[in-house]
Design an enzyme around this catalytic site. Structure first.
Site, PDB file in Angstrom:
ATOM      1  N   GLY A  97      96.321  47.632  -9.238  1.00 10.83           N
ATOM      2  CA  GLY A  97      95.985  48.615  -8.209  1.00 10.83           C
ATOM      3  C   GLY A  97      96.284  48.093  -6.818  1.00 10.83           C
ATOM      4  O   GLY A  97      97.341  47.510  -6.569  1.00 10.83           O
ATOM      5  N   GLY A 100      97.735  44.583  -6.022  1.00 14.65           N
ATOM      6  CA  GLY A 100      99.121  44.206  -6.275  1.00 14.65           C
ATOM      7  C   GLY A 100      99.448  44.103  -7.746  1.00 14.65           C
ATOM      8  O   GLY A 100      98.761  44.678  -8.589  1.00 14.65           O
ATOM      9  N   GLY A 126     100.279  55.426 -11.277  1.00  6.54           N
ATOM     10  CA  GLY A 126     100.865  54.568 -12.307  1.00  6.54           C
ATOM     11  C   GLY A 126     102.183  55.108 -12.819  1.00  6.54           C
ATOM     12  O   GLY A 126     103.140  54.358 -13.037  1.00  6.54           O
ATOM     13  N   ASP A 127     102.243  56.414 -13.017  1.00  3.20           N
ATOM     14  CA  ASP A 127     103.488  57.043 -13.461  1.00  3.20           C
ATOM     15  C   ASP A 127     104.567  56.890 -12.396  1.00  3.20           C
ATOM     16  O   ASP A 127     105.734  56.641 -12.708  1.00  3.20           O
ATOM     17  CB  ASP A 127     103.266  58.527 -13.753  1.00  3.20           C
ATOM     18  CG  ASP A 127     102.330  58.762 -14.927  1.00  3.20           C
ATOM     19  OD1 ASP A 127     102.258  57.891 -15.813  1.00  3.20           O
ATOM     20  OD2 ASP A 127     101.672  59.813 -14.948  1.00  3.20           O
ATOM     21  N   GLY A 162      98.511  65.448  -5.009  1.00  2.33           N
ATOM     22  CA  GLY A 162      99.300  65.981  -6.116  1.00  2.33           C
ATOM     23  C   GLY A 162      99.992  64.910  -6.930  1.00  2.33           C
ATOM     24  O   GLY A 162     100.669  64.053  -6.381  1.00  2.33           O
TER      25      GLY A 162
END
Length: 192
Positions: A97, A100, A126-127, A162
């Site tokens: 996160g 790093g 993450g995506d 979003g």
């Protein structure tokens, strides 16, 4: 699977049926593609899926579920990366996160610091990281520079609302880097 023939990197998650993922992995391996496994959701990962990965990119929660190691710092991230190495995955990126990422590449590690931003929406971060990583690798960047690029892209993503609408364009990434004084080391290596 005809599209598999024209790309150099395959990025998959386990959000579709395992048999489809395994078939894509087999096709990628046969075509000598670099295969990135983003183990989301971690509960969907099996030994069969792990055996094909050239690189695994778990977050802290996925790392704990897959290794039993709770990632709290660089040392615990390194232990998790060594665990993946021992089961045959020689390259990993342990995402921590805002702290790093730890890059583990064939036994060598490098820590990439997170980029501080005011987070508005972390859904899809993450995506976005994984997609930016695959984009950079496919564009010819090395793994460490690809992670640096992915850190920038995902940091910029969380500043917007979003999961999909918040994903920045390459121009927005360049502007963000200029505003922050971040070297845009990828402009010479990535062919967009």
């Amino acid at each position: 699977m005809a599209l598999v023939a024209v790309f150099s990197v395959l990025l998959v998650q386990m959000e579709i049926p395992e048999e489809a993922v395994i078939e894509a992995m087999i096709q990628a391996r046969n075509k000598k593609m670099f295969f990135i496994l983003d183990p989301a959701p971690a509960g969907g990962i099996t030994g069969r899926a792990l055996q094909y990965a050239d690189l695994i990119v778990p977050n802290k929660q996925e790392t704990k579920q897959l290794t039993g190691i709770e990632v709290t710092d660089r040392d615990s991230a390194h232990q998790a990366a060594e665990y993946f190495d021992q089961i045959g995955i020689k390259n990993s990126i342990i995402k921590m996160g805002e702290k790093g990422s730890l890059v583990y590449e064939n036994g060598k590690t490098e820590y990439i610091e997170g980029i501080r931003v005011k987070a508005i929406d972390t859904v899809g971060a993450g995506d976005t990281f994984a997609g930016a990583l695959g984009f950079a690798l496919a564009g010819g960047a090395n793994l460490v520079d690809s992670v640096r690029f992915a850190n920038v892209v995902s940091a910029l993503k969380v500043t917007k609302q979003g999961a999909q609408a918040g994903v920045p364009t390459l121009d927005e990434v360049r502007d963000f880097c200029e505003e922050r004084g971040i070297s845009h080391y990828l402009s010479k290596t990535i062919k967009a």
